[in-house]
Design an enzyme around this catalytic site. Structure first.
Site, PDB file in Angstrom:
ATOM      1  N   ILE A   1       0.828  -1.159   0.006  1.00  0.00           N
ATOM      2  CA  ILE A   1       0.114  -0.077   0.094  1.00  0.00           C
ATOM      3  C   ILE A   1       1.037   1.307   0.014  1.00  0.00           C
ATOM      4  O   ILE A   1       2.106   1.183   0.298  1.00  0.00           O
ATOM      5  CB  ILE A   1      -1.000  -0.012   1.034  1.00  0.00           C
ATOM      6  CG1 ILE A   1      -0.104   0.061   2.517  1.00  0.00           C
ATOM      7  CG2 ILE A   1      -2.103  -1.084   0.901  1.00  0.00           C
ATOM      8  CD1 ILE A   1      -1.144  -0.035   3.527  1.00  0.00           C
ATOM      9  N   ASP A   2       0.126   2.321  -0.404  1.00  0.00           N
ATOM     10  CA  ASP A   2       1.052   3.494  -0.569  1.00  0.00           C
ATOM     11  C   ASP A   2       1.772   3.966   0.708  1.00  0.00           C
ATOM     12  O   ASP A   2       0.971   3.802   1.728  1.00  0.00           O
ATOM     13  CB  ASP A   2       0.230   4.534  -1.516  1.00  0.00           C
ATOM     14  CG  ASP A   2       0.065   4.272  -2.561  1.00  0.00           C
ATOM     15  OD1 ASP A   2       0.691   3.396  -3.606  1.00  0.00           O
ATOM     16  OD2 ASP A   2      -1.055   4.775  -3.342  1.00  0.00           O
ATOM     17  N   LYS A   3       2.871   4.763   0.565  1.00  0.00           N
ATOM     18  CA  LYS A   3       3.337   5.355   1.783  1.00  0.00           C
ATOM     19  C   LYS A   3       2.466   6.177   2.647  1.00  0.00           C
ATOM     20  O   LYS A   3       2.525   5.871   3.825  1.00  0.00           O
ATOM     21  CB  LYS A   3       4.433   6.441   1.379  1.00  0.00           C
ATOM     22  CG  LYS A   3       5.037   7.305   2.527  1.00  0.00           C
ATOM     23  CD  LYS A   3       6.130   8.144   1.900  1.00  0.00           C
ATOM     24  CE  LYS A   3       6.666   9.005   2.718  1.00  0.00           C
ATOM     25  NZ  LYS A   3       5.770  10.169   3.186  1.00  0.00           N
TER      26      LYS A   3
END
Length: 302
Positions: A136-138
């Site tokens: 999942i994105d930062k």
């Protein structure tokens, strides 16, 4: 060891960077720009701009230096572990943490923390993301499943490929809806104008997102999204595509948005079959404090 390429323009036309990208698939246009700036790409023995228009007969030399390998080290970083057994770890990743090391983020990642927590992580072909089967994105918070051995990695990757696992997200988005639910079926690929972004493009990879409207406020809505595929930035791209970008999203949303630490997107529910027992496991975690605070503020303004 450096890699050297000698390219000759025959009948091709267009920009220098696009020509090289079409001939050397391993190089992104961002990387090509860096090489041009470092004078590692020369046209007829001269440095040219990225936008240089190639001409028939041009001789283009490309020198690609070997990048230093990433050294992934264990770091004593606190983890919010929701579940762990001999095969898998389910972790609640905080907003702001990168999942695995990369050129721009060599340390302080989830992988660094996992390596400190346990020596039992499935190896990865690249070496820098042991145990990681999805990301999942930062600035997206929430649940991730991690493989502790190769058997678990194969099982979890097969479940992702067959779409038999469950991934449900919460998002605060711009605007209000007329419908209560919907399906977004739109292919996603690299944005042609900005390599840092993804976009809905005709030749992209298939991408399907199901959404349901949970609550509506003045100018914003709370939605749940269930992934059928797992493309890079999929929910963020798809919601922006239908005119409801995720609030706080610095890449796909408007500047006038909810104040926070990035996009208001949270991986709330994760379900999968335990690799050894075939027992269904499902987990749910609440969104971070800043998410619930902004929701409360939106409700007050109704």
């Amino acid at each position: 060891m450096e890699k050297n390429y000698e390219l000759k323009v025959n009948t091709e036309q267009g920009r220098l960077d696009k020509f090289i990208a079409s001939k050397i698939s391993s190089l992104s246009r961002t990387r090509i720009k860096e090489l041009i700036q470092d004078e590692r790409i020369m046209v007829n023995h001269k440095k040219e701009k990225v936008s240089y228009k190639i001409q028939t007969g041009d001789q283009i030399s490309v020198t690609v230096p070997q990048l230093a390998p990433l050294v992934v080290t264990a770091e004593n970083i606190a983890l919010d572990i929701i579940y762990e057994d001999e095969d898998v770890i389910v972790v609640n990743k905080p907003q702001g943490m990168v999942v695995h090391p990369a050129a721009g983020h060599p340390n302080h990642t989830l992988v660094n923390a996992l390596l400190y927590h346990t020596k039992d992580l499935a190896s990865s072909p690249e070496g820098f993301r042991p145990g990681i089967v999805h990301r999942i994105d930062k600035d997206t918070s929430g649940l991730l499943m991690v493989a502790k051995n190769q058997k678990a990695r194969i099982s979890l990757e097969k479940q992702l490929a067959s779409k038999s696992n469950k991934r449900l997200y919460l998002a605060i988005v711009h605007g209000n809806f007329n419908e209560q639910s919907g399906l977004i079926d739109a292919p996603i690929g690299r944005d042609r104008l900005n390599r840092k972004k993804m976009a809905v493009v005709d030749n992209g990879k298939p991408a399907i997102t199901h959404f349901a409207v949970l609550e509506q406020f003045k100018g914003y809505s709370l939605v749940s999204c269930q992934l059928e595929t797992g493309r890079t930035h999929q929910i963020r791209v798809h919601l922006a595509y239908i005119g409801h970008p995720v609030a706080g999203d610095p890449l796909y949303g408007p500047k006038n948005t909810l104040q926070g630490n990035g996009q208001f997107l949270h991986a709330q529910v994760l379900g999968f079959m335990q690799p050894s027992t075939d027992k269904w496991l499902e987990f749910k975690v609440a969104p971070p404090t800043i998410f619930t605070e902004r929701l409360a503020e939106l409700k007050e303004k109704m």
